[in-house]
Design an enzyme around this catalytic site. Structure first.
Site, PDB file in Angstrom:
ATOM      1  N   ASN A 122       0.846  -1.192   0.000  1.00 49.73           N
ATOM      2  CA  ASN A 122       0.000   0.000   0.000  1.00 49.73           C
ATOM      3  C   ASN A 122       0.880   1.240   0.000  1.00 49.73           C
ATOM      4  OD1 ASN A 122      -2.484   1.582   0.392  1.00 49.73           O
ATOM      5  ND2 ASN A 122      -1.671   1.978   2.441  1.00 49.73           N
ATOM      6  N   HIS A 124       0.958   5.057   1.265  1.00 46.71           N
ATOM      7  CA  HIS A 124       0.317   5.953   2.225  1.00 46.71           C
ATOM      8  C   HIS A 124       0.983   7.328   2.147  1.00 46.71           C
ATOM      9  CE1 HIS A 124      -2.008   6.983   5.785  1.00 46.71           C
ATOM     10  NE2 HIS A 124      -0.932   7.562   6.269  1.00 46.71           N
ATOM     11  N   ASP A 161      -0.984  -5.790   6.172  1.00 50.40           N
ATOM     12  CA  ASP A 161      -1.286  -6.871   7.109  1.00 50.40           C
ATOM     13  C   ASP A 161      -2.721  -6.698   7.599  1.00 50.40           C
ATOM     14  OD1 ASP A 161      -1.160  -4.769   8.887  1.00 50.40           O
ATOM     15  OD2 ASP A 161       0.692  -5.422   9.860  1.00 50.40           O
ATOM     16  N   ASP A 165      -2.501   0.393   7.967  1.00 54.66           N
ATOM     17  CA  ASP A 165      -1.232   1.115   7.814  1.00 54.66           C
ATOM     18  C   ASP A 165      -0.182   0.636   8.819  1.00 54.66           C
ATOM     19  OD1 ASP A 165      -2.415   2.700   5.806  1.00 54.66           O
ATOM     20  OD2 ASP A 165      -3.165   4.110   7.296  1.00 54.66           O
TER      21      ASP A 165
END
Length: 213
Positions: A122, A124, A161, A165
């Site tokens: 991801n 962020h 996971d 975040d």
């Protein structure tokens, strides 16, 4: 070669960075290939970017995967699970090795998290572990950074996971926060670094999976 699904919700500038890198380096060893783009918003411009590049685009909004009547009555958790299950099903259909969340706003849940453990990253828009978690996306992140009077910000690519975040950090890029910054000017400084970080993170993931040969 790492067969990759890119998940998007908005304009898709980070998707475009991934597409541009793949196109520019196909002949000299780009380790990933984008097999499908999935969007949880049917009107996201990222869908047009995928189509323009000849990449299949799939809509996985709650309305698309649950039907309008069911989606209207569903809880947030039910919608998240339905979307996540649809993503997992499509990943199986497209023989996907890894998932890249590039401006994806749905919180993934259920079987998808386990199925792609250590195979999903991801992006962020802050320097995790600061300014992460529920509600920390887009301009909300930049507003929080400015309110906290931070002197630097940036972006992070991390493994996904079961938390929000909280996964292992793979790549971070930093920029200064200037005294007269607004959320918009701060974002404008971070965005080019996001484009670099998302490519670096995807290449790094291919190495972790042994898909760079």
């Amino acid at each position: 070669m790492m067969n990759t699904a890119v998940l998007v919700s908005g304009g898709g500038t980070n998707l475009q960075a991934l597409i541009d890198y793949e196109m520019a380096h196909k002949a000299d060893g780009c380790p990933y290939t984008i097999k499908v783009v999935m969007s949880d918003h049917k009107d996201a411009y990222a869908v047009e970017r995928a189509k323009n590049a000849g990449i299949p685009a799939e809509i996985v909004s709650p309305y698309a995967v649950m039907g309008a009547d069911v989606a209207k009555a569903a809880s947030r958790e039910e919608k998240r699970e339905a979307v996540s299950n649809a993503v997992l099903s499509l990943c199986n259909d497209y023989n996907i090795d890894a998932i890249v969340l590039a401006g994806w706003l749905t919180v993934n849940s259920g079987k998808l998290i386990k199925a792609f453990e250590n195979r999903m990253i991801n992006l962020h828009p802050a320097l995790l572990p600061k300014f992460g978690g529920v509600g920390m996306w887009g301009h909300h992140v930049h507003e929080a950074v400015l309110a906290a009077k931070e002197t630097e910000s940036g972006c992070t690519v991390h493994l996904v996971d079961g938390g929000c975040d909280t996964g292992k950090i793979l790549v971070q890029k930093k920029v200064p926060v200037l005294p007269d910054d607004t959320p918009e000017t701060l974002y404008a400084r971070i965005a080019p670094q996001e484009h670099i970080a998302i490519v670096e993170g995807t290449i790094m993931l291919s190495g972790l999976l042994g898909k760079n040969q």
